[in-house]
Design an enzyme around this catalytic site. Structure first.
Site, short mmCIF file in Angstrom:
data_model
loop_
_atom_site.label_atom_id
_atom_site.label_comp_id
_atom_site.label_asym_id
_atom_site.label_seq_id
_atom_site.Cartn_x
_atom_site.Cartn_y
_atom_site.Cartn_z
N CYS A 130 -8.28 2.02 0.78
CA CYS A 130 -8.68 0.86 0.21
C CYS A 130 -7.46 0.28 -0.79
O CYS A 130 -6.81 0.98 -1.18
CB CYS A 130 -9.97 0.90 -0.57
SG CYS A 130 -9.95 1.15 -2.41
N CYS A 187 -7.35 1.60 -4.38
CA CYS A 187 -6.70 2.80 -4.72
C CYS A 187 -5.25 3.05 -4.26
O CYS A 187 -4.57 3.80 -4.83
CB CYS A 187 -7.75 3.78 -3.75
SG CYS A 187 -9.43 3.79 -4.34
N ASP A 188 -4.80 2.38 -3.28
CA ASP A 188 -3.63 2.50 -2.64
C ASP A 188 -2.72 1.36 -2.76
O ASP A 188 -1.57 1.66 -2.35
CB ASP A 188 -3.81 3.14 -1.28
CG ASP A 188 -4.33 4.16 -0.98
OD1 ASP A 188 -4.61 5.12 -1.83
OD2 ASP A 188 -5.17 4.41 0.26
#
Length: 106
Positions: A1, A4-5
């Site tokens: 996602c 998150c990344d």
């Protein structure tokens, strides 16, 4: 996602697939981190709310490709180098340089 990344792709070019609110939200988030975000939308319109669609359409570093689907994620098995896409109306293919590929579909 993307939440998150996304920071892994700071100042890089990425591709995101999707047309709903989640895809628009992630694309907008990525646009703040990345040099360029390319959105692939399978149909000729968004499924997202008008507000979310307008947000990505009005973001300078987001390019939206309608009627476009993923054909292949390009790379060496370790690192993404691009995405081969095709227009589902014309069957025309093109390669988009990218270091990240995000999927935001139902």
């Amino acid at each position: 996602c993307a939440v998150c990344d996304g920071f892994f792709y700071r100042n890089q070019e990425v591709v995101i697939v999707g047309a709903g609110d989640s895809a628009c939200e992630e694309a907008h988030y990525l646009s703040k981190l990345c040099k360029k975000v390319t959105m692939l939308v399978r149909r000729d319109e968004f499924r997202a709310s008008k507000i979310m669609a307008a947000r990505v359409q009005n973001t300078e570093n987001i390019e939206i490709l309608f009627n476009t689907e993923t054909d292949e994620v390009l790379g060496d098995g370790q690192v993404v180098t691009g995405v081969r896409v095709f227009n589902n109306k014309t069957n025309e293919k093109q390669d988009i340089p990218a270091t990240g590929f995000f999927v935001a579909i139902g």
